[in-house]
Design an enzyme around this catalytic site. Structure first.
Site, mmCIF file in Angstrom:
data_model
loop_
_atom_site.group_PDB
_atom_site.id
_atom_site.type_symbol
_atom_site.label_atom_id
_atom_site.label_comp_id
_atom_site.label_asym_id
_atom_site.label_seq_id
_atom_site.Cartn_x
_atom_site.Cartn_y
_atom_site.Cartn_z
ATOM 1 N N GLY A 1 5.270 6.329 11.153
ATOM 2 C CA GLY A 1 5.424 5.704 9.847
ATOM 3 C C GLY A 1 5.348 4.195 9.907
ATOM 4 C CG ASP B 1 1.897 -4.908 9.970
ATOM 5 O OD1 ASP B 1 1.041 -5.708 10.378
ATOM 6 O OD2 ASP B 1 1.611 -3.844 9.372
ATOM 7 C CG ASN C 1 -1.977 -0.977 1.281
ATOM 8 O OD1 ASN C 1 -2.377 -1.477 0.236
ATOM 9 N ND2 ASN C 1 -2.447 -1.303 2.469
#
Ligand code: ATP
Ligand code: RIB
Length: 295
Positions: free
Chosen positions: A273, A238, A9
């Site tokens: 981020g 993640d 993405n």
């Protein structure tokens, strides 16, 4: 080696005082863009952790930069297809306390098909890892195919859909999900985590760390998180999973892999981020954590 069937993405970050309420319009204090997607984040994390990672995925013609960036970060990209659809993106609101809310557009991520997955996995070797999340399609094909090939299958069940877990769990060796997802899974399946046909389950608990349920070893262990100052939790899960699988691929024990994953995730929550700011092993070693990474 890790074969990661995963999303890619463009992440748009809006840093806000608080998350928007229904009907509310708020001006962002700050805006940033970067590489993201649960899949891409895990690929980058695993590569940063020193693993060889092949990403299986798709972008649109507007996503060439994302593939180039993955390559720069050490991820192999031969099985990322260019498809005539816009690249996936995520609009991410981050509040002052680090919490987020995300709107996803799947785009090219949902064009990854069984043919693409099959062609990639045909090059895998027994003992390699297949890693998957739920921002692409094809997990129901990938998991049994990987199992037939003698691979180890890891499913990070986010964004969470209990039905997908139910469909793939017979072929999953390691399931990673957060606390809310674990509770929902138990409720939908009418079974406790301990009753599922999955050898290892890790439940991440945010600032409280994680829980490892070993159905193979019939044991349960809690790992407290590293106390850090939270700036942005996006991508922490993640990063944890990418590091965890890379460490297992390197032959580390589950305990050591979890420790390393939690250290990487702790650094990650202190940063704004996603893929672009995932720490590498040197940054973790330099941070002076208590854990021993030398195994
Ligand atoms: P996300 O979807 O935001 O990436 P998640 O819900 O999948 O996250 P979490 O349980 O929030 O996953 O976090 C994953 C891991 O990151 C935790 O197990 C923990 O090690 C680390 N972590 C998350 N939040 C914090 C925090 N506030 N302080 C320290 N470590 C944290
Ligand atoms: O887990 C964080 C990720 O979720 C972001 O990078 C965003 O792209 C969404 O997929």
């Amino acid at each position: 080696m890790i074969w990661n069937l995963g999303s890619i993405n463009a992440d748009n970050f809006y840093y806000l005082r608080h998350l928007p309420q229904p009907g509310e319009t708020i001006a962002a204090e700050e805006f940033r863009q970067g590489l993201g997607g649960k899949g891409a984040n895990m690929s980058v994390a695993a590569a940063r952790a020193g693993a060889r990672v092949m990403h299986i995925g798709a972008v649109g013609p507007d996503g060439k930069w994302a593939v180039e960036r993955l390559l720069e970060y050490g991820v192999e990209t031969q099985h990322i297809h260019m498809i005539n659809m816009p690249t996936g993106h995520a609009n991410i609101c981050v509040a002052e306390d680090g919490e987020n809310s995300i709107v996803l557009f799947a785009g090219a991520n949902h064009e990854v098909n069984d043919r693409i997955i099959g062609a990639a996995l045909a090059e895998a070797s027994p003992g390699d890892f297949l890693l998957m999340q739920n921002e692409t399609l094809g997990q129901e094909f990938a998991a049994p195919t990987a199992k037939t090939l003698g691979m180890r299958v890891v499913y990070a069940a986010a964004p969470f859909e209990a039905e997908v877990v139910a469909d793939v769990m017979a072929d999953v060796d390691l399931l990673v999900l957060n606390e809310g997802e674990a509770a929902e899974l138990e409720e939908v399946l009418g079974q406790s985590l301990e009753q599922l046909p999955i050898d290892d389950i890790i439940v991440t608990l945010g600032a409280d760390g994680c829980k490892w349920v070993s159905n193979k070893g019939k044991s349960e262990e809690i790992f407290p998180a590293y106390p850090v100052e939270v700036v942005d939790t996006t991508g922490a899960g993640d990063t944890f999973t990418g590091y965890l699988v890379a460490a297992l691929d390197r032959g580390l024990s589950m305990q050591s892999a979890i420790t390393l994953g939690m250290q990487a995730a702790a650094l990650m929550v202190m940063r704004k981020g996603t893929a672009d700011v995932i720490p590498d092993l040197k940054e973790i070693q330099d941070h002076d954590f208590d854990g021993d990474l030398s195994e």
